[in-house]
Design an enzyme around this catalytic site. Structure first.
Site, PDB file in Angstrom:
ATOM      1  N   LYS A   1       2.352   1.259  -6.130  1.00  0.00           N
ATOM      2  CA  LYS A   1       1.930  -0.134  -5.985  1.00  0.00           C
ATOM      3  C   LYS A   1       1.673  -0.798  -7.338  1.00  0.00           C
ATOM      4  CE  LYS A   1       0.421   0.012  -1.209  1.00  0.00           C
ATOM      5  NZ  LYS A   1      -0.674  -0.165  -0.227  1.00  0.00           N
TER       6      LYS A   1
ATOM      7  N   ARG B   1      -0.772   8.388   1.814  1.00  0.00           N
ATOM      8  CA  ARG B   1       0.507   7.842   2.298  1.00  0.00           C
ATOM      9  C   ARG B   1       1.420   7.643   1.091  1.00  0.00           C
ATOM     10  NH1 ARG B   1       2.600   2.623   3.155  1.00  0.00           N
ATOM     11  NH2 ARG B   1       3.882   2.385   5.047  1.00  0.00           N
TER      12      ARG B   1
END
Length: 259
Positions: A207, A241
């Site tokens: 991210k 995740r």
């Protein structure tokens, strides 16, 4: 060892956290190597993923809404194919109850809702009726204390609406309405967002906050992601995740031996 006992299923791993592999059946997810279908899911299963997370609607900033019929069309065939070869827990990343129900009918297990069951008024009653685990995710600007307060409110809502305590998973929503600095502070304070013994999920993989810390583009954020996930696990995360299953398992195996 890490163990999570849902009402219908118990999952265990010898590693300190579970690895949830990301499979995006969409063309606009922010990391192109996460896009795929049954081939990518099988690869992650073979690499040792503990959970497969399937989605057919990107939730990146500025995403385009996908009709529920299209999500079902993309996801159900993948669920069917996975169930032919594996009993691995399958998580469905969707905001829509009709999508989850269609996937559940083919063998999916976990309702991963980025709106914490707030988008679709039928979601909570469906999750309660099916007795499935749900992921309650926070969205928006917040510090660790505010995220924890949100979790307590949504947990109360879920419990009052028939969802069993064992079936609740918490996700702080790294990158969802939060700037890079806020995300970094949340990762540093993972332990301050934990609520009782509810399993805590961190979705940090590649991210923008990893990019800010490393100065790297998305395709070069693997090592930064591994480091951030390691710190999150040390501070209490039980599910991570990720796009990179094999490398994450290596990291967790080293943690297992050195902790």
């Amino acid at each position: 060892m890490c163990c999570i006992e849902f009402t219908k299923k118990q999952i265990k791993t010898e590693r300190p956290a579970f690895v949830m592999g990301i499979v995006n059946a969409t063309k606009d997810s922010f990391y192109d190597k996460s896009r795929g279908g049954i081939e990518l899911a099988v690869k992650m299963i073979e690499q040792g993923a503990d959970i497969i997370d399937l989605g057919a609607e990107s939730t990146r900033p500025g995403f385009t809404d996908v009709p529920f019929e299209e999500e079902i069309k993309q996801l159900v065939p993948i669920v069917k194919e996975i169930r032919k070869i594996s009993s691995i827990p399958i998580s469905i990343d969707t905001r829509k109850s009709k999508v989850f129900e269609a996937c559940y009918n083919e063998g999916a297990d976990i309702f991963n809702d980025v709106t914490a069951l707030a988008y679709d008024e039928a979601s909570c009653s469906l999750a309660s009726k099916l007795e499935v685990p749900v992921v309650l995710m926070h969205q928006g600007s917040a510090n660790a204390g505010q995220v924890a307060a949100f979790f307590k409110e949504r947990i109360s809502f879920a419990l009052k609406n028939g969802i069993h305590k064992k079936n609740i998973i918490l996700d702080p929503g790294i990158g969802f309405g939060k700037n890079e600095d806020e995300c970094i502070e949340l990762i540093k304070n993972t332990d301050k967002m934990l609520v009782e013994d509810y399993p805590f999920l961190m979705a940090l993989s590649r991210k923008r906050c990893i990019g800010k810390m490393t100065g790297k583009d998305v395709d070069k954020r693997l090592y930064g992601t591994l480091c951030a996930n390691m710190i999150s696990v040390q501070k209490g995360a039980k599910i991570i995740r990720v796009h990179d299953v094999e490398e994450t398992i290596d990291m967790l195996n080293v943690m297992k031996f050195l902790s």
